[in-house]
Design a protein around this motif. Structure first.
Motif, PDB file in Angstrom:
ATOM      1  N   LEU A 172       0.833  -1.205   0.000  1.00 14.33           N
ATOM      2  CA  LEU A 172       0.000   0.000   0.000  1.00 14.33           C
ATOM      3  C   LEU A 172       0.867   1.254   0.000  1.00 14.33           C
ATOM      4  CD1 LEU A 172      -2.812  -1.071   2.476  1.00 14.33           C
ATOM      5  CD2 LEU A 172      -3.138  -0.479   0.060  1.00 14.33           C
ATOM      6  N   TRP A 215       0.198   1.749  -4.234  1.00 17.26           N
ATOM      7  CA  TRP A 215      -1.154   1.996  -3.722  1.00 17.26           C
ATOM      8  C   TRP A 215      -2.238   1.613  -4.718  1.00 17.26           C
ATOM      9  CZ3 TRP A 215      -3.830   3.252   0.610  1.00 17.26           C
ATOM     10  CH2 TRP A 215      -5.138   3.726   0.432  1.00 17.26           C
ATOM     11  N   VAL A 252       2.906   5.554   4.513  1.00 18.03           N
ATOM     12  CA  VAL A 252       1.565   5.692   3.936  1.00 18.03           C
ATOM     13  C   VAL A 252       1.054   7.091   4.243  1.00 18.03           C
ATOM     14  CG1 VAL A 252      -0.807   4.819   3.962  1.00 18.03           C
ATOM     15  CG2 VAL A 252       1.120   3.216   4.177  1.00 18.03           C
ATOM     16  N   HIS A 286      -4.319   8.510   2.509  1.00 13.12           N
ATOM     17  CA  HIS A 286      -4.546   7.086   2.293  1.00 13.12           C
ATOM     18  C   HIS A 286      -4.947   6.386   3.589  1.00 13.12           C
ATOM     19  CE1 HIS A 286      -2.005   6.923  -1.674  1.00 13.12           C
ATOM     20  NE2 HIS A 286      -3.218   7.417  -1.845  1.00 13.12           N
TER      21      HIS A 286
END
Length: 221
Positions: free
Chosen positions: A175, A179, A207, A211
């Protein structure tokens, strides 16, 4: 050749042993000597790798840690792969498994992919964990990443805690690095893995806050 067991016992830190036993709860009594990682790295430089890797299995946790350090530094890909395959069946805890990250794999991602697929289908818990860890370490940057790799990990259906936890770490890292490709399959993950993935992603400094907010509001349930 130095007496590795003798040197390890000389470096023993009993307080650290008691602390580390809590980090590796699967370790049998007497298996952990209690040697700090910086000392192990120094000791590894004194060891004749050709002699040391001849012997399996090892008696102590720290010997396996030394082996992971030494194998991770082998530059010849063929020799490294051979030694990794010899060692994997004897890896018996998450720390030794995660310490085994052969740096030469970074330059041989195409060659290593068939081995990763085979390791993922192994019965041995830590061989599967190792395969996922190799994908996380060497395949999430744009040069080696392919979206199908996400599915390789997503379809692993195992109940062992240390496999599921590595799946979550892999997807949390994915992620951060990939992503767009990863977010589309997060909801398809097994519930425990999905929840742990979101937790780890939200704890990660890699991150973005946007997000994280999306994960909390739109994915978590």
């Amino acid at each position: 050749m130095i007496d590795v067991e003798k040197r390890l016992l000389e470096l023993q830190d009993l307080k650290y042993r008691e602390f580390h036993k809590g980090l590796v709860p699967t370790a049998a009594e007497g298996y952990i000597i209690g040697v700090r990682m910086p000392a192990l790295r120094v000791l590894a430089k004194e060891i004749d790798i050709k002699s040391f890797v001849e012997y399996l299995p090892h008696k102590y946790y720290e010997e396996n840690q030394l082996r992971s350090i030494l194998l991770s530094g082998i530059k010849d890909f063929g020799e490294c792969l051979h030694q990794v395959e010899r060692f994997l069946p004897y890896v018996d805890n998450w720390a030794t498994c995660d310490g085994l990250r052969p740096r030469c794999f970074a330059k041989h991602t195409s060659e290593i992919k068939p081995y990763i697929r085979r390791w993922m289908s192994a019965e041995h818990e830590y061989t599967v964990r190792f395969a996922i860890g190799v994908l996380e370490a060497f395949f999430l940057d744009k040069e080696a990443f392919e979206e199908e790799q996400l599915r390789w990990v997503a379809v692993i259906d195992r109940e062992e805690y240390y496999i599921k936890m590595m799946q979550a770490w892999y997807f949390a890292t994915a992620l951060a690095k990939q992503w767009d490709a990863t977010i589309s399959i997060v909801n398809d993950l097994p519930d425990w893995v999905r929840r742990k993935t979101i937790q780890k992603a939200c704890e990660s400094f890699r991150v973005s806050q946007a997000h994280k907010d999306y994960l909390r509001s739109s994915i978590a349930r």
